[in-house]
Write an enzyme that holds these catalytic residues in place. Structure first.
Site, mmCIF file in Angstrom:
data_model
loop_
_atom_site.group_PDB
_atom_site.id
_atom_site.type_symbol
_atom_site.label_atom_id
_atom_site.label_comp_id
_atom_site.label_asym_id
_atom_site.label_seq_id
_atom_site.Cartn_x
_atom_site.Cartn_y
_atom_site.Cartn_z
ATOM 1 N N GLU A 329 1.110 -1.255 0.004
ATOM 2 C CA GLU A 329 -0.305 -0.199 -0.580
ATOM 3 C C GLU A 329 1.213 1.160 -0.302
ATOM 4 O O GLU A 329 2.290 1.070 1.051
ATOM 5 C CB GLU A 329 -1.065 0.032 1.145
ATOM 6 C CG GLU A 329 -1.733 -0.987 1.174
ATOM 7 C CD GLU A 329 -3.181 -0.365 2.716
ATOM 8 O OE1 GLU A 329 -4.270 -0.841 2.616
ATOM 9 O OE2 GLU A 329 -2.276 0.158 3.289
ATOM 10 N N CYS A 330 0.474 2.715 -1.206
ATOM 11 C CA CYS A 330 1.076 3.036 -1.078
ATOM 12 C C CYS A 330 2.613 3.191 -0.936
ATOM 13 O O CYS A 330 3.441 3.406 -1.676
ATOM 14 C CB CYS A 330 1.277 4.312 -0.052
ATOM 15 S SG CYS A 330 0.596 5.966 0.162
#
Length: 440
Positions: A329-330
């Site tokens: 994520e990210c």
């Protein structure tokens, strides 16, 4: 024990809510009150400061991303065996999006949904009696949101305190004190907001200083009395929680990988999953006996050279990904790509498990809620599952690569934004942080 709750709100970001909240949390803890901090909205940095101030885990409550039953469940769970819950608003008290009634993401939604009053923090710098007009506006703007008291922040002098304070008191709103302007109370910031509590070199001393200021400036007894008992419910953990992606979860955890929402990890553990932390910056690989590897968000752009040189991590992750799921994520998305350009324009190789390239030198702020529809079965659910999450980063994709998309996304109001992330074999990643399942 029935916990009491109070929302710490303000007209805007930068009013000093976080400093006031952290100082109050530690000041009440000093008194022997079992107090817990909660952050309204998707901010994943402030809960770390709440944790540091109270030594109890932080929590995010987000009325846009979480259905009301999940919000109530999480708050009740956090309030168990707790005397006082202080809920810090994100941005301004009423700031949110057009997400439908009670689903704007604002702290005002929590006030309406749960009947929690608000302590309004007013930055009175650059004004005096006008602060009373602002307070009155908040008092009458929404009759379902009760402004229970006011804190004046960043007052310039005792004369300033009297001018502003007398005007506010004349409106009938309880004034619980005034904090004088003091640059020593300001928390350090960087590109995603505050520097994380775990990275603050003198965090304990700074929290103590904030608590000293709140004890000297505010009426703690009056503030405690403004809080109201939470209504206890028997709501069971709703289906909107993110289910554990495996029994044993290898979780990257160090200064480069920090942003996993507290409620997500807590629910995974409550469901019997084990979280096995490892540090890519220490050149550690995910444990081979784990079922999945999760690379959360963080600041890989500040540690790109170290990650690029972590041969054991890179090799171990590649071996893991041959037979087991890896999700990012990210920041994790950036590391799972082929290359990451840092702020100085230096390009570092990353894991290469996906084919995209990202840059922090070519900065562009990406901020907002995200509604995602998952393309294929994977760590976040079955194909077609809906996920609500949030995106906040300054990195840009310089080469989208050739991988299949991880999800189709829309913004918080439902406006289509196209596809997001990538997937190849057992590897998937995306820029958005998942908060809850979309069951609507």
């Amino acid at each position: 024990m029935t916990a009491r709750a109070l929302i710490i709100g303000a007209p805007r970001s930068g009013s000093g809510k976080t400093s006031v909240t952290i100082g109050l949390l530690r000041a009440f803890a000093r008194r022997g009150v079992k107090v817990r901090g909660v952050k309204s909205g998707p901010d994943y940095i402030d809960p770390g400061f709440h944790h540091a101030a109270t030594h109890l885990p932080g929590l995010n409550l987000d009325t846009w991303a979480m259905e009301p039953a999940l919000v109530a469940h999480l708050l009740n769970d956090a309030a168990r065996d707790t005397e006082l819950v202080l809920i810090e608003s994100a941005m301004g008290l009423f700031d949110g999006i057009a997400g439908g009634e009670g689903r704007t993401g604002s702290a005002a939604d929590l006030a309406r949904l749960l009947g929690i009053p608000v302590l309004l923090v007013l930055d009175v710098s650059g004004q005096s009696q006008t602060a009373a007009a602002v307070a009155v506006g908040f008092r009458h703007y929404d009759p379902q949101v009760r402004i229970a008291g006011v804190v004046m922040n960043r007052a310039g002098s005792e004369r300033h305190v009297k001018l502003s304070g007398d005007a506010i008191a004349a409106t009938g709103l309880p004034l619980t004190g005034a904090v004088l302007r003091n640059p020593d109370l300001v928390l350090p910031e960087r590109h995603l907001g505050l520097v994380q509590a775990s990275e603050h070199p003198q965090i304990e001393g700074h929290i103590e200083k904030l608590a000293d200021a709140m004890e000297a400036s505010l009426d703690l007894d009056a503030i405690f009395d403004l809080a109201v008992p939470l209504t206890q419910t028997t709501v069971q953990s709703p289906d909107a929680n993110l289910q554990p992606p495996g029994q044993r979860i290898a979780l990257a955890q160090d200064a480069a990988f920090t942003f996993l929402y507290p409620h997500v990890a807590a629910y995974w553990r409550a469901q019997g999953a084990e979280i096995i932390p490892f540090s890519p910056l220490a050149d550690e690989a995910p444990a081979k006996d784990c079922d999945i590897c999760w690379l959360p968000g963080g600041y890989p752009e500040l540690h790109a050279g170290t990650i690029a040189a972590a041969e054991n991590f890179l090799g171990g992750l590649a071996e893991f990904a041959q037979t087991k799921p890896v999700h990012g994520e990210c920041g994790g998305y950036m590391v799972l790509g082929e290359a990451l350009e840092d702020a100085d324009g230096v390009t570092h190789r990353m894991t290469g498990l996906l084919s995209h390239k990202t840059s922090f030198a070519k900065r562009r702020m990406n901020l907002g809620y995200r509604q995602a529809t998952i393309a294929v079965d994977g760590p976040l659910g079955k194909a077609g599952s809906g996920i609500r999450g949030h995106e906040f980063h300054y990195a840009s994709v310089t080469d989208a690569g050739t991988d299949e998309a991880f999800a189709t996304i829309a913004d918080g109001t439902g406006k289509p934004l196209g596809t997001s992330g990538g997937r190849r074999g057992f590897v998937s990643a995306t820029f958005f942080h998942a908060i809850a399942r979309n069951t609507v």
